[in-house]
Design a protein around this motif. Structure first.
Motif, mmCIF file in Angstrom:
data_model
loop_
_atom_site.group_PDB
_atom_site.id
_atom_site.type_symbol
_atom_site.label_atom_id
_atom_site.label_comp_id
_atom_site.label_asym_id
_atom_site.label_seq_id
_atom_site.Cartn_x
_atom_site.Cartn_y
_atom_site.Cartn_z
ATOM 1 N N PRO A 107 1.161 30.310 42.374
ATOM 2 C CA PRO A 107 2.481 29.664 42.325
ATOM 3 C C PRO A 107 3.607 30.635 42.696
ATOM 4 C CG PRO A 107 1.236 29.266 40.317
ATOM 5 C CD PRO A 107 0.470 30.286 41.098
ATOM 6 N N TYR B 17 7.934 31.308 42.625
ATOM 7 C CA TYR B 17 9.205 30.980 41.958
ATOM 8 C C TYR B 17 10.332 31.655 42.719
ATOM 9 C CZ TYR B 17 6.137 29.687 38.115
ATOM 10 O OH TYR B 17 5.165 29.110 37.353
ATOM 11 N N ASP C 288 2.140 31.941 36.135
ATOM 12 C CA ASP C 288 2.747 30.819 35.429
ATOM 13 C C ASP C 288 4.189 31.181 35.066
ATOM 14 O OD1 ASP C 288 2.691 32.399 33.060
ATOM 15 O OD2 ASP C 288 0.638 31.764 32.673
ATOM 16 N N LEU C 289 4.887 30.248 34.406
ATOM 17 C CA LEU C 289 6.303 30.467 34.106
ATOM 18 C C LEU C 289 6.509 31.704 33.232
ATOM 19 C CD1 LEU C 289 9.230 29.481 34.348
ATOM 20 C CD2 LEU C 289 8.849 28.083 32.325
ATOM 21 N N GLU C 290 5.589 31.927 32.300
ATOM 22 C CA GLU C 290 5.776 33.076 31.409
ATOM 23 C C GLU C 290 5.764 34.388 32.185
ATOM 24 O OE1 GLU C 290 3.067 32.777 28.118
ATOM 25 O OE2 GLU C 290 4.059 30.985 27.367
ATOM 26 N N ARG D 196 8.860 37.041 32.756
ATOM 27 C CA ARG D 196 8.722 38.487 32.478
ATOM 28 C C ARG D 196 9.238 39.311 33.655
ATOM 29 N NH1 ARG D 196 4.117 37.313 29.578
ATOM 30 N NH2 ARG D 196 2.770 37.411 31.398
ATOM 31 N N PRO E 241 10.652 26.853 40.121
ATOM 32 C CA PRO E 241 9.350 26.790 40.793
ATOM 33 C C PRO E 241 9.506 26.258 42.219
ATOM 34 C CG PRO E 241 9.543 25.036 39.147
ATOM 35 C CD PRO E 241 10.772 25.889 39.021
ATOM 36 N N ARG F 131 0.119 21.130 49.345
ATOM 37 C CA ARG F 131 -1.124 20.846 48.621
ATOM 38 C C ARG F 131 -2.341 21.224 49.438
ATOM 39 N NH1 ARG F 131 0.069 15.238 45.327
ATOM 40 N NH2 ARG F 131 1.484 16.267 43.898
#
Lengths: 415, 115
Positions: B2, B4, B87-89, B93, B110, B115
């Protein structure tokens, strides 16, 4: 089993099944839809066929089948292909072990209460996924409309999926920064349930009961953590006094006038045990939940209002306003100071607290102690004017105002 | 993996001004430390150099430009990083290490991936 008991069983079981299903299918919305469809199927079938010998297994397997159906429907509409692994996982017949379910419940709790979601969204998600309440019921709690609640839930699920809020249990060293959000959700649910007078029927759900259920769940999942233990202690100690909080007419009975024989001793004993356990486990300075529980325990310990150890209560409030300052804690501290006999000091301290309906009501009581009845009546006028018409203490304050007015009329006029 | 977009919002400064050199160096240190996760980045000229473009009516219609940024805010969009994170966490960070996070703010969004 009658319909209500049936629906209740399905709702409680639904949370456990949902927690595991979200992990398996990796999508909150899909898992919720599958559990919802399984619940509808159970409510349709069980009154006819009777409750199956293992309702949990029945619901689990049905929810998995519904999830497979939903995934197939999505794929036939051209949604992205899934790898076969989750379909195989969904096809198995055995139900998950307690360890797996407990781990998944923790994942669900920490995802619902993730710091990247706004506090009202955390509350809404917790009520939806952890308590299985409907958007209409949640709207009642959040004092908003069903449409707004549905929108909030849809957006939350979209954010969880799109921004990839991970579905995992925080590590041991992350817990201290992640637990406060979870505990705040549970505590705010209890407070919201506790605030309206019963009989007002402001909510059609027993929010206090739901909050205690969640506090029990969190404590059972993380028994070694002092904060969830303190939250459960605080809730139980507060709940213990609930039977004495209202009179037959539904009016609030203040602590000094409560019939202490109505207090639930079983809950008090358990609350005190949990509080001591929590304090023993924490090396740091006591947190806000521990201090509030300690204050509740101090009140619960003594047989009557006059027997209260107000110096100890002031000491606990001193600590509370230090670790977690709030106007409510400031006011409660001032009341405790007045009860030690320092009414003058209490009145002075009151001036530093932002004005509110409650501050006026407290000031009225303190002024009356020094026989300044006319001023007390004036303060209660303001307290009543600032509070909403359905405020639970309205009739109590009206009675006090009438009482002080009579006393003021008996006083000689000063020139 | 992913991705961001981390948008930095800070005081509206001219990064080329000599007094910004030290701060700019901090951003460079961040970029070097997270070179593996940062897929693209840019520092922007101040909002006084911005032009907002609109086309009246439909495509091909008259082009109307206005001077200045799209939204006048106390803190301005001053740059971005395209970050790769699990992931978002993890994204949070990394974003917390961008100098804009203290004194300003970093918005993490995000990115929609094919796909």
């Amino acid at each position: 089993m009658n319909h209500d008991a049936l629906a209740e069983t399905i709702r409680i079981e639904g949370t456990r099944i949902l927690a595991t299903l979200i992990r398996t299918v990796g999508n909150v919305q899909l898992a919720e839809d599958a559990v919802q469809e399984a619940a509808v199927a159970a409510l349709g079938a069980w009154p006819v066929t009777g409750v199956p010998p293992e309702p949990r297994a029945w619901l689990t397997v049905t929810a998995r089948r519904k999830a497979i159906d939903i995934i197939r429907r999505e794929q036939s509409r051209g949604a992205k292909e899934r790898d076969g692994a989750d379909l195989i996982e969904l096809s198995k017949r055995e139900i998950d072990t307690e360890d797996v379910v407990q781990d998944d419940l923790l994942r669900l709790i920490f995802t619902c209460c993730h710091p990247s979601l706004s506090p009202p969204t955390r509350v809404a998600l917790a009520l939806r996924t952890l308590c299985g309440l409907s958007p209409a019921q949640i709207a009642g709690v959040l004092l908003t409309t069903e449409a707004a609640t549905t929108k909030r839930l849809v957006r939350a699920r979209q954010k969880i999926a799109a921004a990839r809020i991970p579905y995992r249990v925080p590590t041991e060293d992350e817990l201290p920064e992640r637990l406060p959000a979870v505990c705040a959700v549970i505590h705010s649910l209890y407070t919201a349930g506790h605030a309206p007078a019963e009989g007002d029927a402001a909510y059609d759900v027993d929010l206090c009961g739901e909050a205690i259920r969640l506090a029990e769940l969190l404590h059972s999942l993380l028994p070694g953590q002092p904060t969830p233990t303190a939250v459960l202690a605080l809730l139980l100690l507060t709940e213990a006094r609930r039977p004495a909080r209202l009179d037959d007419a539904g009016d609030v009975v203040t602590l000094d006038l409560q019939d202490r024989s109505l207090w639930n001793q079983e809950l008090i004993t358990r609350g005190v045990t949990l509080l001591n356990d929590s304090l023993e486990r924490s090396a740091r300075q006591a947190d806000a939940y521990q201090l509030q529980a300690a204050i509740a325990a101090e009140h619960a310990r003594v047989p009557s209002y006059p027997a209260t150890d107000w110096r100890e209560i002031v000491r606990l409030y001193d600590l509370l306003v230090e670790v977690s300052p709030s106007p409510a804690a400031d006011l409660a501290r001032v009341v405790a100071i007045a009860e030690t006999g320092e009414v003058g000091t209490a009145l002075e301290l009151l001036d530093a607290i932002p004005p509110s309906s409650r501050r006026h009501a407290v000031r009225a009581e303190l002024l009356a102690r020094t026989k300044r009845y006319a001023e007390a009546v004036n303060e209660l006028d303001q307290a009543l004017a600032l509070a909403p018409p359905n405020h639970p203490e309205r009739s109590h304050r009206e009675r006090r105002r009438a009482h002080f007015r009579r006393l003021a009329q008996r006083q000689p006029l000063e020139h | 993996m992913p991705q961001y977009l981390a948008l930095t919002y800070t005081a509206d400064v001219d990064w080329w001004a000599p007094e910004q050199a030290e701060e700019l160096a901090e951003y460079r240190r961040f970029g070097a430390e997270f070179a593996e996760q940062v897929k693209a980045s840019a520092v922007l000229h101040p909002t006084s150099t911005a032009t907002v473009v609109r086309v009246e009516g439909a495509r091909g219609g008259p082009v109307v430009t206005t001077d200045g940024p799209y939204a006048e805010t106390k803190e301005a969009l001053t740059g971005y990083y395209l970050i790769e994170a699990a992931d978002l966490e993890e994204a949070v960070r990394i974003a917390a290490e961008i100098p804009a996070a203290w004194g300003g703010a970093v918005e993490v969004r995000p990115v929609i991936l094919a796909r």
